[in-house]
Design an enzyme around this catalytic site. Structure first.
Site, short mmCIF file in Angstrom:
data_model
loop_
_atom_site.label_atom_id
_atom_site.label_comp_id
_atom_site.label_asym_id
_atom_site.label_seq_id
_atom_site.Cartn_x
_atom_site.Cartn_y
_atom_site.Cartn_z
N GLU A 60 -74.15 55.18 -6.96
CA GLU A 60 -72.76 55.65 -7.71
C GLU A 60 -71.90 54.71 -8.47
O GLU A 60 -71.91 53.55 -8.06
CB GLU A 60 -71.87 56.28 -6.43
CG GLU A 60 -70.72 56.63 -7.23
CD GLU A 60 -69.73 57.56 -6.31
OE1 GLU A 60 -70.05 57.98 -5.02
OE2 GLU A 60 -68.71 57.74 -6.53
N GLU A 85 -68.89 49.00 -7.89
CA GLU A 85 -67.48 48.81 -8.18
C GLU A 85 -66.87 47.38 -8.07
O GLU A 85 -66.72 46.84 -7.17
CB GLU A 85 -66.71 49.54 -7.23
CG GLU A 85 -65.26 49.62 -7.38
CD GLU A 85 -64.62 50.37 -8.70
OE1 GLU A 85 -64.96 51.66 -9.07
OE2 GLU A 85 -64.00 49.35 -9.51
N ASP A 112 -69.99 44.98 -12.66
CA ASP A 112 -70.34 45.81 -13.56
C ASP A 112 -71.88 46.42 -13.21
O ASP A 112 -72.83 45.81 -13.15
CB ASP A 112 -70.59 45.13 -15.23
CG ASP A 112 -70.92 46.12 -16.19
OD1 ASP A 112 -71.29 47.24 -16.01
OD2 ASP A 112 -70.74 45.54 -17.18
N ASP A 134 -63.62 55.30 -16.59
CA ASP A 134 -62.42 54.87 -17.18
C ASP A 134 -62.44 55.44 -18.50
O ASP A 134 -63.56 55.27 -19.23
CB ASP A 134 -62.38 53.39 -17.34
CG ASP A 134 -61.93 52.55 -15.96
OD1 ASP A 134 -61.40 53.42 -15.10
OD2 ASP A 134 -62.50 51.42 -15.97
N LYS A 138 -58.02 55.73 -26.39
CA LYS A 138 -57.76 55.05 -27.93
C LYS A 138 -59.10 55.10 -28.50
O LYS A 138 -60.00 54.33 -27.99
CB LYS A 138 -56.91 54.04 -27.82
CG LYS A 138 -55.55 54.16 -27.21
CD LYS A 138 -54.92 52.80 -27.35
CE LYS A 138 -53.39 53.06 -26.68
NZ LYS A 138 -52.78 51.51 -26.40
N ASP A 170 -61.75 63.94 -16.65
CA ASP A 170 -60.78 64.85 -16.86
C ASP A 170 -60.17 64.71 -18.69
O ASP A 170 -59.11 65.28 -18.85
CB ASP A 170 -59.59 64.31 -16.04
CG ASP A 170 -59.18 62.93 -16.22
OD1 ASP A 170 -60.07 62.04 -16.46
OD2 ASP A 170 -57.93 62.34 -16.10
C1 LIG Z 1 -61.02 56.16 -13.26
S1 LIG Z 1 -61.80 55.18 -11.88
C2 LIG Z 1 -62.51 56.54 -10.99
C3 LIG Z 1 -62.89 56.05 -9.59
C4 LIG Z 1 -63.37 57.02 -8.87
N1 LIG Z 1 -64.68 57.40 -9.24
C5 LIG Z 1 -62.50 58.09 -8.57
O1 LIG Z 1 -62.94 59.50 -8.95
O2 LIG Z 1 -61.60 58.31 -8.15
C6 LIG Z 1 -63.02 54.41 -12.82
C7 LIG Z 1 -63.46 53.32 -11.92
O3 LIG Z 1 -64.74 52.71 -12.63
C8 LIG Z 1 -65.07 51.44 -12.15
N2 LIG Z 1 -65.73 50.89 -13.29
C9 LIG Z 1 -65.23 50.74 -14.64
N3 LIG Z 1 -66.19 50.10 -15.22
C10 LIG Z 1 -67.28 49.94 -14.40
C11 LIG Z 1 -68.67 49.27 -14.43
N4 LIG Z 1 -68.97 48.81 -16.04
N5 LIG Z 1 -69.43 49.48 -13.51
C12 LIG Z 1 -68.92 49.77 -12.20
N6 LIG Z 1 -67.85 50.45 -11.96
C13 LIG Z 1 -66.81 50.38 -13.19
C14 LIG Z 1 -63.37 51.10 -12.30
O4 LIG Z 1 -63.21 49.94 -11.63
C15 LIG Z 1 -62.65 52.06 -11.65
O5 LIG Z 1 -62.53 52.00 -10.14
#
Ligand SMILES: C[S@@+](CC[C@H](N)C(=O)[O-])C[C@H]1O[C@@H](n2cnc3c(N)ncnc32)[C@H](O)[C@@H]1O
Length: 229
Positions: A60, A85, A112, A134, A138, A170
Site C-alpha cells: 500500500e 508512508e 517515498d 495527493d 494545479k 476524488d
Molecule cells: C491524500 S493522502 C490519503 C491517505 C490515505 N490513503 C487515505 O485515503 O486516507 C495521501 C498520502 O500519500 C502519502 N504520500 C504522498 N507521496 C507519497 C510517496 N511518494 N510515497 C508514499 N506515500 C506518499 C502522503 O503522505 C499522504 O499521507
C-alpha cells in the site's frame, strides 16, 4: 530530466503534523525499527520480511492514517502487507493500530514509495493499493503526482502477472490522468465490468479518513481496478 529521475526519491507532501503523543512517540522509537523494511539495498524476497510464512505480499502506497491497511491486514492475516508512508503522524497512528490488533503481517517503509519499489524483485507483489494519492490539482504541480508513466512501469515490474492494482481518487482529472497512463501502458488492463464500475467502491472497502472528508466536501470518488497482464 526523465519522469523517473524527476520523481525518484522526491516526496512533495507533509512529513510532520502535530507533535506526537508520548505513546505514539514511543512506538516510533521502539516498534518502527522492528517493523521497518531494510532502508537500502535490494530486497531479495519480500515474503521473508515477515516472521511467519505468508501466502502473498501486498503493497500500500501512502496509507495515511492506515484505516485501509489495518482492515486488510486484519482480514488477511496470512498475507504480508508492506505499507509506505512518509507522514510521521500517519505512521505513528498505524503503529498504534498494529499494536491494538496484534498484527504480525505488516512491514513498513517511512519514506517515498519510489525509494522502495525499485529495490523489490520482479513479479514479487500480488496486489498494490494507491488510495487517494495527493491530488496536486494545479497544472504546474501535476508532475508531482505519484502516478506517472515511470512509476506505473515500476509497479508493472514488481506486480506478478494477474496481480491487481487498485487506485482511488476524488479528483476527476486525476482519474482521467491515470486512465490515460494505464491505457498507453502495455502492462495493465482496466477491469471495468459495468458502465458505472468506477463509481462503486470495492466490496471489502472500509473507507478512509481522506475519503470521508471528500464526501463531506461533496466530491465523488472514482475506484479504478487494473490487472497486470
Ligand atoms: C491524500 S493522502 C490519503 C491517505 C490515505 N490513503 C487515505 O485515503 O486516507 C495521501 C498520502 O500519500 C502519502 N504520500 C504522498 N507521496 C507519497 C510517496 N511518494 N510515497 C508514499 N506515500 C506518499 C502522503 O503522505 C499522504 O499521507
Amino acid at each position: 530530466m526523465s519522469e523517473m529521475a524527476n520523481r525518484r526519491g522526491a516526496f512533495f507532501g507533509r512529513r510532520k503534523g502535530h507533535r506526537l503523543r508520548a505513546h505514539h512517540a514511543g512506538l516510533m522509537a521502539d516498534a518502527l525499527p522492528r517493523l521497518r523494511v531494510p532502508q537500502e539495498g535490494p530486497i531479495a524476497d519480500p515474503a521473508r520480511l515477515f516472521p511467519q510464512a505468508v501466502s502473498d505480499v501486498w503493497l500500500e502506497i501512502g496509507f495515511g492514517g492506515g484505516e485501509h491497511l489495518l482492515a486488510q491486514a486484519e482480514a488477511h492475516r496470512d498475507v504480508g502487507i508492506i505499507g509506505c508512508e512518509p507522514f510521521v503522524n500517519g505512521m505513528a497512528k498505524l503503529l498504534a493500530g498494529i499494536e491494538a490488533r496484534g498484527l504480525a503481517n505488516v512491514r513498513l517503509h517511512g519514506a517515498d514509495a519510489m525509494l522502495l519499489i525499485p529495490r523489490l524483485p520482479a513479479a514479487s507483489i500480488g496486489r498494490a493499493f494507491i488510495l487517494y494519492p495527493d491530488p496536486w490539482p494545479k497544472r504546474r504541480h501535476r508532475k508531482r503526482r505519484f502516478l506517472s508513466d515511470a512509476t506505473l512501469a515500476e509497479l508493472a515490474r514488481v506486480l506478478r502477472p494477474g496481480a491487481v492494482l487498485r487506485f482511488a481518487t476524488d479528483i476527476d482529472d486525476y482519474a482521467a490522468w491515470t486512465l490515460a497512463r494505464v491505457q498507453r501502458s502495455a502492462d495493465f488492463v482496466w477491469e471495468a465490468m459495468r458502465a458505472d464500475d468506477w463509481r462503486r467502491a470495492w466490496d471489502d472497502w472500509p473507507g478512509t479518513r481522506y475519503e470521508a472528508k471528500a464526501f463531506r466536501e461533496g466530491r465523488r470518488p472514482s475506484y479504478l481496478t487494473f490487472r497486470r497482464r
